[in-house]
Design a protein around this motif. Structure first.
Motif, mmCIF file in Angstrom:
data_model
loop_
_atom_site.group_PDB
_atom_site.id
_atom_site.type_symbol
_atom_site.label_atom_id
_atom_site.label_comp_id
_atom_site.label_asym_id
_atom_site.label_seq_id
_atom_site.Cartn_x
_atom_site.Cartn_y
_atom_site.Cartn_z
ATOM 1 N N SER A 1 36.364 55.958 34.813
ATOM 2 C CA SER A 1 37.616 56.715 34.740
ATOM 3 C C SER A 1 38.579 56.119 35.763
ATOM 4 C CB SER A 1 37.373 58.199 35.026
ATOM 5 O OG SER A 1 36.984 58.376 36.366
ATOM 6 N N LEU A 2 39.861 56.133 35.406
ATOM 7 C CA LEU A 2 40.888 55.591 36.286
ATOM 8 C C LEU A 2 41.917 56.678 36.570
ATOM 9 C CD1 LEU A 2 40.153 53.153 34.020
ATOM 10 C CD2 LEU A 2 41.590 51.881 35.619
ATOM 11 N N SER A 3 42.543 56.539 37.717
ATOM 12 C CA SER A 3 43.696 57.413 37.942
ATOM 13 C C SER A 3 44.800 56.584 38.580
ATOM 14 C CB SER A 3 43.320 58.624 38.795
ATOM 15 O OG SER A 3 42.821 58.212 40.032
ATOM 16 N N GLU A 4 45.972 56.736 38.045
ATOM 17 C CA GLU A 4 47.155 55.975 38.488
ATOM 18 C C GLU A 4 46.869 54.483 38.564
ATOM 19 O OE1 GLU A 4 48.343 57.886 42.088
ATOM 20 O OE2 GLU A 4 48.734 59.783 41.056
ATOM 21 N N GLY A 5 46.175 54.017 37.559
ATOM 22 C CA GLY A 5 45.943 52.579 37.459
ATOM 23 C C GLY A 5 44.853 52.050 38.366
ATOM 24 N N ARG A 6 44.144 52.934 39.066
ATOM 25 C CA ARG A 6 43.083 52.484 39.971
ATOM 26 C C ARG A 6 41.735 53.044 39.520
ATOM 27 N NH1 ARG A 6 45.376 50.121 44.670
ATOM 28 N NH2 ARG A 6 47.385 49.424 43.915
ATOM 29 N N LEU A 7 40.667 52.321 39.870
ATOM 30 C CA LEU A 7 39.325 52.769 39.518
ATOM 31 C C LEU A 7 39.026 54.071 40.256
ATOM 32 C CD1 LEU A 7 37.289 49.424 39.810
ATOM 33 C CD2 LEU A 7 38.061 50.549 37.700
ATOM 34 N N ASN A 8 38.615 55.042 39.492
ATOM 35 C CA ASN A 8 38.247 56.311 40.100
ATOM 36 C C ASN A 8 36.711 56.397 40.144
ATOM 37 O OD1 ASN A 8 38.369 58.814 41.169
ATOM 38 N ND2 ASN A 8 38.919 59.850 39.277
ATOM 39 N N THR A 9 36.091 56.578 38.982
ATOM 40 C CA THR A 9 34.631 56.619 38.930
ATOM 41 C C THR A 9 34.107 55.429 38.144
ATOM 42 O OG1 THR A 9 34.621 59.019 39.014
ATOM 43 C CG2 THR A 9 32.644 57.963 38.145
ATOM 44 N N TRP A 10 33.150 54.758 38.707
ATOM 45 C CA TRP A 10 32.460 53.635 38.045
ATOM 46 C C TRP A 10 31.003 54.033 37.887
ATOM 47 C CZ3 TRP A 10 33.393 48.764 36.029
ATOM 48 C CH2 TRP A 10 32.274 47.937 35.869
ATOM 49 N N TRP A 11 30.522 54.022 36.663
ATOM 50 C CA TRP A 11 29.125 54.402 36.405
ATOM 51 C C TRP A 11 28.515 53.368 35.466
ATOM 52 C CZ3 TRP A 11 27.376 59.053 32.908
ATOM 53 C CH2 TRP A 11 25.965 59.170 32.961
ATOM 54 N N HIS A 12 27.602 52.610 36.005
ATOM 55 C CA HIS A 12 26.947 51.539 35.244
ATOM 56 C C HIS A 12 25.447 51.819 35.240
ATOM 57 C CE1 HIS A 12 25.787 46.928 35.165
ATOM 58 N NE2 HIS A 12 25.437 47.536 34.044
ATOM 59 N N GLY A 13 24.911 52.104 34.058
ATOM 60 C CA GLY A 13 23.460 52.270 33.925
ATOM 61 C C GLY A 13 22.924 51.172 33.040
#
Lengths: 695, 151
Positions: free
Chosen positions: A407-419
């Motif tokens: 998920s991103l907010s204002e063009g920046r990475l917010n949550t990164w989830w890699h499984g």
């Protein structure tokens, strides 16, 4: 007997046990020290000899270490004779893996050479020397503008290669030598297979027959073997045909079962939290994801052009000489000593130039076969694996399955989830049995985790993975997990940049802190004239559509790379190809710029291969490939012009053998996305008809 | 039977007459520069010249070659002087592992006999049957161009 006295520590696994029963031989990994260096360099009668403590397999490490030695000794190139070491020549060194030959061996070599140089200057000629741990600042070979270091020199053994001189293990010929092969069930050696019957009389009637060897030492994992020995290589084929061995195999599997066991979405269904964490922030799994992608990367072969081979010979006094073409001569000695019950001192393992290894020639297979056949036949024996054996009885890049949600907010990475899930790499099932893997799984597998750590700033980061034993052998493959993880992460980041409507280089720069990574990215923007041609060219009425992609990465925290790739697709046929690649690479002080570039070129070709070729099919309880036709590698027409730019800003030298692979595949996949709008999620793709498949 | 290899006559003993040319070259005669890579004619590591034409020695039965002129990688250099293709391979620092390079060189020698100045597309086509896993393709192309320019 207690097999289970283990102590897990964070930096690795210490295995202690009261008896040496069914435990595999684990490779020893001593760190090279200054004192070791003295066993590598010798001076006698006005000439110097350098016993190379690394295995030469195409990285041209003979050349690079010779450059360091000549620089430090301050001698002419021709005065130093370079030799590939046997186990009798030098003290134990660890396997040639992990792109660490310059990083870890340059310094002790330079220190030993500096000590030797000073001793000779002082007139000493007959003394065992203690190496002095001179600091880098006092060494001549770590300075810019050397006579050899930092320069391009004629590669060592180059002349021998182009004139066809004997260099490789299969080139070894011994007096009275015969030819051997070990036959096994045509099934994965993970399955238990036994010999039911064979036609001994028919085999013996074949001209050239020498002997049949039955030995429990020919067991490879769970696969029984029967040895045949003949006076010519061709007779082996005829004996194999006449012998008609019948096998009984326990168990069965197919591709679908492997795919299912690796399937990341299914893993998450089984357990909401995977086995091992790289980043362990908790995530709200019901978030709205701006990017949600599934990636699947299949089993793949190393496919060196040299299939493995070995020559073994016992002398009358029981000493075994064995010639090998592997990444670790000492490990061969350890395994053969343990399995055959031969004292280490009675085994000499001769290293040879290796015809491509890529992480695959790190275990003991054909070498033990040769030793057993030589012992039983009482003659020197050469065993040359066929291409089919190479596919069936080696190990391979594990398949992996990935889910990336961002998920991103204002063009920046917010949550990164890699499984993701993968089968094992460092704790390869080729040597670690199932019961022991249950314990090693507690430690994890640094090979699988390699390159999984997110380089970009994000508010919340979660990266986790499952290790899944599959019934095909998997293990180290160029870059280990970093190849697949780089392909996935850099593809997903590209998608994030698109979502943020930000230029993909700019998006990366917005999320990076590491100055060396920023530097290679900025440089590749310049060398590729990024801003100039970044957008896909949509020419009116064009028969060709073009696209450009970028990716970057760091290998083992030591080497940095950024890659830009251009692709084009013919609208009518849907055929897609890479037309140009730019690469900027930073591995610190460069000993041999031309050969670092060669390693980059190789890695870029492997990136092409990951996107368009690498796939080893499975079927009927085995690897369903026996020729290059079944598991192809790239051809000349697939390889575009490549421009490599090296950054050397004086940081300590690191490694180049597996760096560019972390970004090469993704740069191409991102170019395909730019050209076609399609995000490649299942690798490899079929280049000749990609556009039609997706149309 | 006799073979003519690199201008020299070699006797093939009875026990070796049912072998491939590759195995006779490597194991019986000791010309090990020609490599085994796949045994199926798919990788090109075993390429030799038969009457000047590039062929896969792993697929050739030695008994069919009695009247042919066979050239291997060992037969390219003239005394101490390297063949221009060999020299170009060194000048461009082509080899990584080196295992496929004898085959690449032999295919290139055959190509340049037919096409003196091949285009990149012609190089790619002529070498399509010679695999390299290390990724030396770009340097091989440079080496072929280098020979084409000087010869």
């Amino acid at each position: 007997m207690n097999r289970r006295q283990f102590a897990a520590i964070t930096s690795g696994l210490i295995v202690t046990f009261t008896t040496g029963c069914a435990l595999p031989v684990i490779p020893k990994r001593p760190k090279p020290e200054y004192a070791d260096g003295l066993s590598w360099i010798r001076f006698a009668e006005g000439r110097y000899t350098l016993f190379i403590p690394r295995v030469e397999m195409g990285q041209n490490i003979l050349t690079a270490l010779k450059q360091i030695a000549c620089e430090e000794l301050t001698i002419e190139w021709h005065l130093l004779n370079v030799k590939i070491a046997s186990t009798a020549d030098i003290v134990r060194v660890r396997a040639t893996v992990g792109s660490e030959s310059i990083k870890d061996f340059a310094l002790p070599l330079a220190q030993a050479c500096a000590t030797l140089r000073e001793a000779i200057l002082m007139g000493l000629t007959q003394k065992r020397l203690e190496a002095k741990a001179l600091p880098v600042s006092e060494l001549r070979s770590f300075k810019a503008n050397g006579k050899f270091v930092g320069r391009t020199v004629v590669i060592e053994q180059g002349n021998a290669i182009v004139t066809g001189q004997p260099l490789y293990v299969g080139d070894v010929r011994r007096k009275g030598m015969v030819y051997g092969r070990v036959l096994r069930a045509n099934a994965s050696p993970e399955l238990e297979s036994t010999l039911v019957s064979f036609n001994e009389a028919a085999a013996k009637a074949v001209p050239g027959f020498v002997s049949i060897v039955r030995s429990r030492l020919l067991l490879l994992a769970n696969s029984e073997g029967i040895g045949i020995v003949a006076s010519t290589p061709g007779a082996l084929d005829r004996i194999e045909l006449a012998l008609v061995p019948v096998w009984k195999t326990v168990g069965a599997f197919n591709q679908i079962e492997i795919d299912r066991s690796i399937d990341i979405d299914r893993r998450f269904d089984l357990s909401p939290s995977l086995m091992k964490k790289v980043h362990s922030d908790s995530v709200d799994k019901n978030s709205q994801w701006d990017v949600d992608l599934r990636f699947d990367i299949p089993l793949a072969a190393h496919a060196p052009i040299q299939p493995r081979a070995s020559v073994a010979e016992f002398s009358n006094d029981g000493v075994l000489q064995i010639w090998v073409g592997t990444q670790d001569v000492f490990y061969q000695r350890d395994v053969i000593s343990k399995r055959m019950g031969i004292d280490e001192a009675s085994i000499i393992v001769h290293g040879t130039r290796v015809g491509g290894a890529f992480g695959g020639k790190t275990i003991c297979t054909v070498e033990l076969e040769a030793a057993v056949l030589a012992k039983e036949a009482q003659m020197p024996v050469k065993v040359q694996w066929t291409r089919a054996q190479e596919f069936q009885f080696g190990f391979h890049r594990p398949p992996s399955s990935h889910r990336v949600r961002v998920s991103l907010s204002e063009g920046r990475l917010n949550t990164w989830w890699h499984g993701f899930s993968s089968s094992h790499i460092l704790f390869t099932n080729a040597i670690v049995p199932a019961w022991l893997q249950k314990i090693t799984n507690l430690v994890g597998d640094d090979g699988v985790a390699r390159g999984a750590s997110l380089l970009y700033n994000a508010k919340v980061r979660r990266t986790e993975f499952d290790l899944v034993r599959i019934p095909i052998f998997t293990g180290p493959w160029r870059g280990l997990g970093a190849g697949a993880n780089g392909l996935v992460i850099e593809s997903a980041i590209d998608e994030c940049a698109l979502f943020a409507k930000t230029d993909p280089i700019e998006f990366r720069l917005q999320h990076l802190d590491d100055p060396r990574l920023i530097r290679v990215l900025k440089r590749v923007a310049v060398t590729s004239q990024w801003g100039f041609k970044a957008a896909a060219e949509a020419l009116p009425n064009a028969t060709i559509i073009r696209g450009r992609g970028v990716a970057c990465g760091v290998y083992k925290g030591m080497s940095y790379v950024a890659v830009v790739a251009d692709v084009e697709m013919l609208k009518e046929s849907g055929a897609i190809r890479v037309t140009k690649i730019w690469c900027v690479h930073d591995c610190g002080i460069v000993i041999n710029p031309d050969q670092v570039k060669a390693q980059c070129e190789g890695n870029l070709v492997w990136g092409i291969s990951m996107v368009f070729s690498d796939l080893l099919p499975v079927g009927k309880s085995k690897v369903a490939a026996s020729t290059f036709g079944d598991s192809p590698i790239p051809l000349f027409a697939e390889i575009p012009p490549m421009e490599i730019d090296l950054i050397d800003a004086g940081e300590p030298p690191s490694g180049a053998g597996e760096t560019a692979i972390v970004a090469a595949g993704a740069a191409i996949a991102n170019a395909i996305r730019a050209a076609t709008g399609i995000r490649v999620q299942r690798f490899p793709i079929k280049a000749s008809s990609f556009g039609r498949q997706v149309a | 039977m006799k073979l003519q290899i690199n201008g020299v006559v070699a006797e093939v003993p009875t026990g070796w007459q049912n072998e491939t040319l590759l195995s006779v070259l490597r194991e019986q005669i000791g010309l090990v520069g020609t490599k085994y890579g796949c045994g199926e004619g798919l990788c090109g590591a075993c390429t030799v010249l038969i009457d000047g034409v590039a062929q896969r020695s792993c697929l050739l039965e030695v008994r069919t070659l009695a009247s042919k002129a066979i050239t291997t990688i060992e037969g390219l250099a003239n005394g101490g002087k390297l063949h221009s293709v060999q020299q170009a391979w060194i000048d461009e620092a082509v080899p990584q592992c080196g295992y496929c390079q004898a085959g690449q060189i032999m295919s290139t020698v055959a190509l340049l006999k037919v096409i003196r100045k091949p285009t990149d597309a012609q190089i790619d086509e002529a070498l399509a049957g010679n695999l390299c896993r290390c990724g030396t393709h770009q340097r091989i192309r440079c080496a072929v161009r280098r020979v084409a320019e000087i010869v």
